[in-house]
Design an enzyme around this catalytic site. Sequence first.
Site, PDB file in Angstrom:
ATOM      1  CG  ASP A 473      -2.241   0.704   0.987  1.00  0.00           C
ATOM      2  OD1 ASP A 473      -2.335   1.493   0.023  1.00  0.00           O
ATOM      3  OD2 ASP A 473      -3.182   0.483   1.767  1.00  0.00           O
ATOM      4  CG  ASP A 543      -9.291   2.156  -0.342  1.00  0.00           C
ATOM      5  OD1 ASP A 543      -8.824   1.017  -0.503  1.00  0.00           O
ATOM      6  OD2 ASP A 543      -8.648   3.087   0.171  1.00  0.00           O
TER       7      ASP A 543
END
Length: 724
Positions: A473, A543
């Site tokens: 990430d 997301d």
Amino acid sequence: MQIEFVEKSQLFCLHTGHTTMLLQAADGHLGMAYYGPSVTAQDAVSLLETKECAFTPTVMPRELANYRNAYPHAYPGYGCGDYREAALRVTAANGASAVCPLYQNYRIYDGKPELSGLPHSFGSDCRTLEITLADEPLSLTVTLRYTLFADSDVIAQSVRIDNHGTAPLMLDRAMSACLTLAGQYDMITLNGEWARERHVQRVPLHTGRQSVGSICGISSHFHNPFFALCEPETTETQGRVYGLCFVYSGNFEAVTDVDNNGSVRALMGLHPETFRWELQPDEGFQTPEVLLTCTAGGLGAMSRCYHDFMRRHLIRSPWLYRERPVLINNWEATYFDFNAEKILALADAAADCGMDLLVMDDGWFGRRNSDDSSLGDWFVHTEKLPDGIAPLGEAIRKKGLRFGIWFEPEMISPDSMLFQAHPDWAVQIPGRPLTLSRAQCVLDMTRPEIRDYLFARMCSIIREGGISYVKWDMNRRITEAFSPTLPPHRQGEFFHRYMLGVYDLMERLLEAFPDLLLEGCAGGGGRFDAGMLYYCPQIWTSDDTDAAERVKIQYGTSLCYPPSAMGAHVSASPNHTVARNSDFAARAHTALAGTFGYELDITKLSEDERAQIRAQIADYRRFSPLVREGDCYRLTNPFEDGDFAAWMFAAKDGSEILITCMQIMCRPHMPYRFLRLQGLIPDASYTDTQTGEHFSGSLLMQAGLRVPKLWGDSRSCLIHLKKD
């Protein structure tokens, strides 16, 4: 695939299976005479204007400045009479900024060289043309490299710039590709924000400059490093379209410049606002690669060309054609509130449902109980995992699951042991306050000692835990870009050196663990680009996992990138991003168009819901070969029809078809919809495997398939056809 040089006309002819690019040397300049659907080059010399356009209808001597400003330069310089967007700008030691690369020589050879330190395309059956241009006053050479592939209409282009002089030169702009086109075009870009990535925008080109780009250190949520130029009448199934895709994950610019005569110049490369690079004598600079393509078959044909190319010539992972593991990620199930017992309870439920992989997300390290501490401290959180990570990994594997883990390697928290020991490792400008985002800073990835630390810690955790999957990430953008290891006049190199450092760490990690499944992520879809696909066979698409929102996000992403690379999960309802309730089946059907997994607390599901998961996983295993290896067809445009979306995957031989229909919003008194399918064999017979109905391929493609009535919002269905 063929590259030839016609000596008499100084014409370079680059032929892919269905396209032709013609480059011509004339009076020292190298011009783009044509790029488009295949043509024969016999009369191509007439395409390139080599005479000065007179201001009045009289005979007059050529004025070089006016000539250069109208000429279709294959790689235009700056300051010598071409006033349009430049591909190259160089500042000499005396401060002067002027460069005019002129044609010198060429070579044609089999194969394709690697681009050291950069992601790049590859292939065994390919051929490369290198054309060398030179600016003699600067003692500078520019090598344009074009590679053609036997099985693709993509041309890979990059540029090498070398300083052969005795004084340093400063590169202020070094783009990777330049096209010159004639005619009217629309520009298609993929734009958005966090949780709203890669929404499609299509606008007409107008006289002057239009651009998108990123200056935030990653390719960004805002704009994607891909754009297309298409004729105004181009649709999904017909019309001419050009694609430009940047194989890079950092700052970029995609720009068009339409001059007052209607000529279109399109460029793509490193963003000049955040790029300056010093070239010492006998040093060179290699630009990242751009993937060019052209088709007369509309946007769908362009997309399928890119999908095939990336699967065959860009994604290196051994997972490319493997069935990806169905995973459960604990993030939306627990957020930071978990321990070993909760993780093992999730593993029990996942094994019961038939999943393959458990991923332990953020919060397993340091003292990380919220997002304001411990990034950089890649040691096990002893309160949550008192026995360490090795016993946890062993227990998960005993349940028949693989074990995956989350890292954010490029980040550091001010509240961390690493920051206390090395505060200078955070990207910052001396004397200027740190700008925090998500209570974190960015590590200076230009520095090898930082990469060495990260490599050692990541390898230790991966080995101890028996980790087979890593989610990489990157949750904030870069501010106060500065590195104390670079002298003042070279700070403009920071952003590119940062990206080279990230690539270096990824490469080292994959060399150490060649079977590792590495998934890219940057606050969701903030770094979904071709550069990342070189290292990561899949990237977390967004997301936002809401089914209705994902339909648009995945539609836009599919314009360039293969669905098999899209990380897609089934999450809880109401959705944690938009608080929308959606049908369980609709969430699963949307995720089936990607890598497929779950991100919710499955320990709280009823037995009926677990049974639905087992059926969804069975669908995934049944249909995943079509998603991984088949052709993707977008049957509707959700940006135009916000109530309904449909897409399909077809086997390459037309033997099997999977159609997904999604009713996003229900309306009263809705008529039946008919979908004209694509990719079928016209004279073949197809059977619906659920209803047993038979259809001819021609009927399905010309009249269409009637969509079953879908009652309610966020309702969906799968239709599976097999050739008889």
